[in-house]
Design a protein around this motif. Structure first.
Motif, mmCIF file in Angstrom:
data_model
loop_
_atom_site.group_PDB
_atom_site.id
_atom_site.type_symbol
_atom_site.label_atom_id
_atom_site.label_comp_id
_atom_site.label_asym_id
_atom_site.label_seq_id
_atom_site.Cartn_x
_atom_site.Cartn_y
_atom_site.Cartn_z
ATOM 1 N N CYS A 75 53.703 37.500 71.781
ATOM 2 C CA CYS A 75 53.611 36.398 72.745
ATOM 3 C C CYS A 75 52.391 35.542 72.426
ATOM 4 C CB CYS A 75 53.538 36.930 74.178
ATOM 5 S SG CYS A 75 55.115 37.570 74.790
ATOM 6 N N GLY A 76 51.298 36.173 71.986
ATOM 7 C CA GLY A 76 50.101 35.436 71.594
ATOM 8 C C GLY A 76 50.353 34.544 70.390
ATOM 9 N N ILE A 77 51.157 34.999 69.462
ATOM 10 C CA ILE A 77 51.492 34.196 68.288
ATOM 11 C C ILE A 77 52.380 33.028 68.704
ATOM 12 C CG2 ILE A 77 52.726 34.209 66.081
ATOM 13 C CD1 ILE A 77 51.796 37.250 65.918
ATOM 14 N N VAL A 78 53.376 33.306 69.530
ATOM 15 C CA VAL A 78 54.291 32.257 69.990
ATOM 16 C C VAL A 78 53.548 31.164 70.747
ATOM 17 C CG1 VAL A 78 56.196 31.771 71.592
ATOM 18 C CG2 VAL A 78 56.359 33.707 69.997
ATOM 19 N N ASP A 79 52.599 31.558 71.596
ATOM 20 C CA ASP A 79 51.912 30.539 72.404
ATOM 21 C C ASP A 79 50.698 29.918 71.708
ATOM 22 O OD1 ASP A 79 49.653 32.180 72.848
ATOM 23 O OD2 ASP A 79 50.290 32.755 74.853
ATOM 24 N N GLY A 80 50.471 30.287 70.442
ATOM 25 C CA GLY A 80 49.432 29.633 69.659
ATOM 26 C C GLY A 80 48.074 30.308 69.645
ATOM 27 N N ARG A 81 47.901 31.407 70.377
ATOM 28 C CA ARG A 81 46.618 32.122 70.376
ATOM 29 C C ARG A 81 46.443 32.981 69.139
ATOM 30 N NH1 ARG A 81 46.815 36.117 74.443
ATOM 31 N NH2 ARG A 81 49.040 35.733 74.607
ATOM 32 N N GLY A 82 47.529 33.436 68.577
ATOM 33 C CA GLY A 82 47.465 34.384 67.474
ATOM 34 C C GLY A 82 47.281 35.794 68.010
ATOM 35 N N SER A 83 47.024 36.714 67.104
ATOM 36 C CA SER A 83 46.801 38.108 67.477
ATOM 37 C C SER A 83 45.677 38.646 66.606
ATOM 38 C CB SER A 83 48.080 38.933 67.286
ATOM 39 O OG SER A 83 48.376 39.078 65.906
ATOM 40 N N GLU A 84 45.424 39.925 66.715
ATOM 41 C CA GLU A 84 44.342 40.535 65.936
ATOM 42 C C GLU A 84 44.519 40.297 64.435
ATOM 43 O OE1 GLU A 84 42.504 44.965 64.974
ATOM 44 O OE2 GLU A 84 43.948 44.741 66.595
ATOM 45 N N ARG A 85 45.740 40.404 63.931
ATOM 46 C CA ARG A 85 45.977 40.299 62.491
ATOM 47 C C ARG A 85 46.750 39.050 62.070
ATOM 48 N NH1 ARG A 85 44.292 45.049 60.278
ATOM 49 N NH2 ARG A 85 44.462 46.906 61.558
ATOM 50 N N THR A 86 47.401 38.383 63.004
ATOM 51 C CA THR A 86 48.192 37.200 62.686
ATOM 52 C C THR A 86 47.575 35.996 63.375
ATOM 53 O OG1 THR A 86 50.191 38.553 62.514
ATOM 54 C CG2 THR A 86 50.497 36.183 62.753
ATOM 55 N N HIS A 119 49.506 31.477 60.194
ATOM 56 C CA HIS A 119 50.504 32.342 59.558
ATOM 57 C C HIS A 119 51.909 32.086 60.082
ATOM 58 C CE1 HIS A 119 46.828 35.044 59.005
ATOM 59 N NE2 HIS A 119 47.058 34.421 57.861
ATOM 60 N N VAL A 120 52.035 31.175 61.042
ATOM 61 C CA VAL A 120 53.366 30.796 61.543
ATOM 62 C C VAL A 120 54.027 29.919 60.489
ATOM 63 C CG1 VAL A 120 54.624 29.500 63.313
ATOM 64 C CG2 VAL A 120 52.731 31.009 63.967
ATOM 65 N N ILE A 121 55.251 30.241 60.165
ATOM 66 C CA ILE A 121 55.984 29.515 59.131
ATOM 67 C C ILE A 121 56.896 28.467 59.742
ATOM 68 C CG2 ILE A 121 57.660 29.758 57.258
ATOM 69 C CD1 ILE A 121 56.427 32.655 56.974
ATOM 70 N N ALA A 122 57.586 28.817 60.825
ATOM 71 C CA ALA A 122 58.513 27.873 61.456
ATOM 72 C C ALA A 122 58.612 28.165 62.946
ATOM 73 C CB ALA A 122 59.892 27.973 60.802
ATOM 74 N N ARG A 123 58.740 27.088 63.704
ATOM 75 C CA ARG A 123 58.966 27.193 65.151
ATOM 76 C C ARG A 123 60.271 26.486 65.474
ATOM 77 N NH1 ARG A 123 54.530 28.915 67.956
ATOM 78 N NH2 ARG A 123 52.539 28.771 66.872
ATOM 79 N N TYR A 124 61.091 27.155 66.233
ATOM 80 C CA TYR A 124 62.350 26.593 66.698
ATOM 81 C C TYR A 124 62.326 26.623 68.224
ATOM 82 C CZ TYR A 124 63.894 27.645 61.911
ATOM 83 O OH TYR A 124 64.020 27.726 60.556
ATOM 84 N N GLU A 125 63.313 26.031 68.822
ATOM 85 C CA GLU A 125 63.361 25.969 70.289
ATOM 86 C C GLU A 125 63.304 27.361 70.918
ATOM 87 O OE1 GLU A 125 66.367 24.481 73.837
ATOM 88 O OE2 GLU A 125 66.583 23.613 71.838
ATOM 89 N N GLN A 126 64.021 28.313 70.356
ATOM 90 C CA GLN A 126 64.105 29.645 70.959
ATOM 91 C C GLN A 126 63.397 30.746 70.180
ATOM 92 O OE1 GLN A 126 68.541 29.266 71.566
ATOM 93 N NE2 GLN A 126 67.982 30.341 73.452
#
Length: 152
Positions: free
Chosen positions: A15-26, A30-37
């Motif tokens: 959820c942190g990666i999806v909302d743009g915060r990232g995570s401990e290791r990601t 490191h996001v490659i593509a974002r789609y609507e869902q």
């Protein structure tokens, strides 16, 4: 009956990666593509002969396959297909494998549905090896390589 395996105070890294915060290791880069869902990002855990694998996650939090609404099937599969095409173009791999785990007995370790997409080569022994944490510079290098080959 819904059974959750996440601890009560679970801070979901995906959820942190999806909302743009990232995570401990990601990290967000490191996001490659974002789609609507769904969102696709480089998996920070690599397998020796299958470096550069990705994770496809729904943008909404669902713990596992049992909770995932059916309408997410097409967007997840579409993103996995895009990942496979990009891997073929960027890595020159001979094929791809997808893998998805549910609950502790199914080897699920992060309590947010996710689909692994691995680049494959002949005799790579993917299912006989264990993962390791990717070095940060290599992780970013592979992310950029795959992103540049992303279809569309």
């Amino acid at each position: 009956m819904r059974i959750s395996h996440a601890p009560p105070d679970y801070d979901c890294p995906f959820c942190g990666i999806v909302d743009g915060r990232g995570s401990e290791r990601t990290k967000p880069e490191h996001v490659i593509a974002r789609y609507e869902q769904v969102t696709v990002f480089m998996n920070p855990r690599w397998w020796e002969n299958n470096r550069g694998n990705v994770l496809v996650v729904p943008n909404e939090h669902f713990e596992n396959l049992y909770e995932l609404p059916l309408e997410y099937g097409t967007p997840i599969l579409g993103a996995a297909r895009d990942a496979a095409l990009a891997m073929k173009a960027a890595y020159g791999c001979y094929g791809v494998s997808t893998r998805q785990h549910n609950e502790p007995a199914g080897n699920q370790e992060v309590w947010h549905y996710h689909l692994h997409v691995f680049p494959r080569w002949e005799n790579d022994n993917l299912y006989r090896t264990h993962g390791f944490w990717a070095p940060g510079d290599e992780l970013l290098e592979m992310t950029e390589k795959l992103r540049s080959a992303w279809p569309g």
